[in-house]
Motif scaffolding. Structure first.
Motif, PDB file in Angstrom:
ATOM      1  N   ILE A   1      -5.101  13.016   6.371  1.00  0.00           N
ATOM      2  CA  ILE A   1      -6.072  13.686   7.245  1.00  0.00           C
ATOM      3  C   ILE A   1      -6.755  12.685   8.169  1.00  0.00           C
ATOM      4  N   GLY A   2      -6.051  11.587   8.479  1.00  0.00           N
ATOM      5  CA  GLY A   2      -6.569  10.670   9.477  1.00  0.00           C
ATOM      6  C   GLY A   2      -6.734   9.233   9.042  1.00  0.00           C
ATOM      7  N   CYS A   3      -6.004   8.812   7.999  1.00  0.00           N
ATOM      8  CA  CYS A   3      -6.088   7.414   7.541  1.00  0.00           C
ATOM      9  C   CYS A   3      -7.540   7.004   7.318  1.00  0.00           C
ATOM     10  N   ILE A   4      -8.276   7.840   6.614  1.00  0.00           N
ATOM     11  CA  ILE A   4      -9.716   7.632   6.470  1.00  0.00           C
ATOM     12  C   ILE A   4     -10.031   6.369   5.674  1.00  0.00           C
ATOM     13  N   GLY A   5      -9.346   6.164   4.555  1.00  0.00           N
ATOM     14  CA  GLY A   5      -9.641   5.003   3.728  1.00  0.00           C
ATOM     15  C   GLY A   5      -9.290   3.692   4.385  1.00  0.00           C
TER      16      GLY A   5
ATOM     17  N   SER B   1       0.792  -1.228   0.000  1.00  0.00           N
ATOM     18  CA  SER B   1       0.000   0.000   0.000  1.00  0.00           C
ATOM     19  C   SER B   1       0.823   1.276   0.000  1.00  0.00           C
ATOM     20  N   SER B   2       0.158   2.318  -0.438  1.00  0.00           N
ATOM     21  CA  SER B   2       0.601   3.695  -0.256  1.00  0.00           C
ATOM     22  C   SER B   2      -0.674   4.536  -0.225  1.00  0.00           C
ATOM     23  N   HIS B   3      -0.533   5.852  -0.306  1.00  0.00           N
ATOM     24  CA  HIS B   3      -1.728   6.699  -0.318  1.00  0.00           C
ATOM     25  C   HIS B   3      -1.614   7.766  -1.390  1.00  0.00           C
TER      26      HIS B   3
ATOM     27  N   PRO C   1      12.269   0.987  15.215  1.00  0.00           N
ATOM     28  CA  PRO C   1      11.103   0.993  16.105  1.00  0.00           C
ATOM     29  C   PRO C   1      10.468   2.374  16.289  1.00  0.00           C
ATOM     30  N   THR C   2      10.849   3.358  15.486  1.00  0.00           N
ATOM     31  CA  THR C   2      10.410   4.741  15.739  1.00  0.00           C
ATOM     32  C   THR C   2       9.267   5.199  14.843  1.00  0.00           C
ATOM     33  N   GLY C   3       8.548   4.268  14.235  1.00  0.00           N
ATOM     34  CA  GLY C   3       7.419   4.672  13.412  1.00  0.00           C
ATOM     35  C   GLY C   3       6.300   5.268  14.248  1.00  0.00           C
ATOM     36  N   VAL C   4       5.466   6.057  13.612  1.00  0.00           N
ATOM     37  CA  VAL C   4       4.361   6.714  14.307  1.00  0.00           C
ATOM     38  C   VAL C   4       3.020   6.287  13.726  1.00  0.00           C
ATOM     39  N   LEU C   5       2.791   6.597  12.462  1.00  0.00           N
ATOM     40  CA  LEU C   5       1.464   6.350  11.902  1.00  0.00           C
ATOM     41  C   LEU C   5       1.500   6.320  10.386  1.00  0.00           C
ATOM     42  N   THR C   6       0.954   5.269   9.811  1.00  0.00           N
ATOM     43  CA  THR C   6       0.564   5.234   8.410  1.00  0.00           C
ATOM     44  C   THR C   6      -0.585   4.250   8.303  1.00  0.00           C
ATOM     45  N   ASP C   7      -1.065   4.009   7.092  1.00  0.00           N
ATOM     46  CA  ASP C   7      -2.282   3.217   6.933  1.00  0.00           C
ATOM     47  C   ASP C   7      -2.177   1.812   7.507  1.00  0.00           C
ATOM     48  N   THR C   8      -1.012   1.189   7.423  1.00  0.00           N
ATOM     49  CA  THR C   8      -0.916  -0.187   7.917  1.00  0.00           C
ATOM     50  C   THR C   8      -1.137  -0.292   9.426  1.00  0.00           C
ATOM     51  N   LYS C   9      -0.992   0.807  10.147  1.00  0.00           N
ATOM     52  CA  LYS C   9      -1.294   0.768  11.579  1.00  0.00           C
ATOM     53  C   LYS C   9      -2.760   0.429  11.822  1.00  0.00           C
TER      54      LYS C   9
END
Length: 321
Positions: free
Chosen positions: A120-124, A56-58, A182-190
């Motif tokens: 804008i918030g991982c809506i999809g 995935s990507s966005h 280990p320093t990731g924060v947020l993307t769709d796979t979360k």
């Protein structure tokens, strides 16, 4: 078009979520591959029967306005011109989109999702996880191409999202500079961490994301593509149990180091807002910003604008066709 020409063409599109120029980007680079839009705004394509990996990507970016932009290439990095009116380059995450379009062309098996409105918030992705989790049945690993730098295999998005064993089995098939991060924060796979055993995110070569100084290391991006089109998914080690109760948050540490987290980084405005929501809210209130003002600024309808106002230069209008 050559690889470089295609990447530059992608980066010429400013892509706020739901904008006309984001749709132009989708029509030019994603729809011709055969991807179809789901009811949540994501664009989806499957290669092979019963895929076990989601790639995935966005499609959106954090551009302040829609339209088109010029970019510069210095032989290593793509950046905005010095006098650009644009708010960012948008390699976050046109770079990831380019990678997976190349994997699709190479017929690498998998479920491919170009997510809607990550910025804008991982809506999809949230919509899939919350409303149609059955779509991920059989998926053992979800890998995003949406990380800064050139060497990260993300193992944590605040909490552990993939096992080290999986990370190592993925890293072993990438350029040697890649390491577990280990320093990731947020993307769709979360959003899929409770449904999919192994969820990760890979560096695609951008720096200074969300800012006018954003830059993309094209050499890294092309090299990563060369590895990904040959990836052997049978070598992936699946260990993590998505149903297991999460352990203590890696980023919840608040002792020592000046009160900050061991791995916590505040490098962008988004990082500061993410890590300090109460402080940011208090600051805005002290500045006289009301709830209604902030709500309207974020969620209010965009002003209608003529197509002519969407371009930095007259010669860029040809990009819309």
């Amino acid at each position: 078009m050559s690889d470089l020409e295609t990447i530059i063409s992608m980066l010429s599109h400013r892509r706020p979520a739901g904008s006309g120029s984001e749709m132009a980007f989708i029509k030019k680079f994603i729809m011709p591959l055969g991807a179809k839009m789901d009811k949540h705004g994501n664009w989806v394509l499957q290669i092979g029967d019963n895929p076990t990996v989601l790639w995935s990507s966005h499609t959106d970016s954090v551009h302040c306005s829609e339209g088109y932009q010029k970019v510069d290439w210095d032989g290593k990095f793509i950046t905005l011109p010095v006098n650009s009116k644009s708010s960012c380059l948008g390699a976050d995450c046109a770079a990831g989109v380019w990678i997976i379009t190349e994997m699709i062309r190479a017929k690498v098996p998998g479920l491919y999702i170009f997510h809607f409105a990550e910025e804008i918030g991982c809506i999809g992705s949230s919509a899939i996880a919350e409303k149609e989790p059955e779509r991920l049945a059989g998926i053992k690993a979800a890998i995003a191409f949406d990380r800064k730098g050139i060497d990260s295999v993300i193992t944590h998005q605040r909490q552990r999202c993939c096992s080290d064993a999986f990370g190592d089995s993925l890293r072993a098939q990438l350029p040697s500079r890649f390491k577990l991060d280990p320093t990731g924060v947020l993307t769709d796979t979360k959003q899929y961490m409770k449904l999919v055993p192994e969820c990760s995110n890979l560096s695609v070569g951008y720096y200074n994301e969300h800012r006018p100084q954003e830059a993309l290391d094209v050499g890294h991006l092309i090299e990563l593509r060369n590895f990904m089109v040959k990836i052997d998914q049978s070598k992936f080690v699946i260990e993590r149990d998505p149903k297991a109760k999460p352990k203590k948050k890696l980023f919840g540490y608040s002792g020592g180091f000046g009160g900050g987290s061991l791995f916590r980084k505040e490098e962008t405005l988004r990082d500061i807002v993410y890590w300090n929501p109460d402080e940011v809210a208090a600051y805005l209130e002290n500045q006289g910003v009301t709830f209604d003002q902030l709500h309207d600024a974020i969620h209010g309808p965009r002003r209608s604008r003529s197509m002519a106002s969407l371009f930095d230069d007259e010669d860029l209008k040809a990009l819309a066709s």
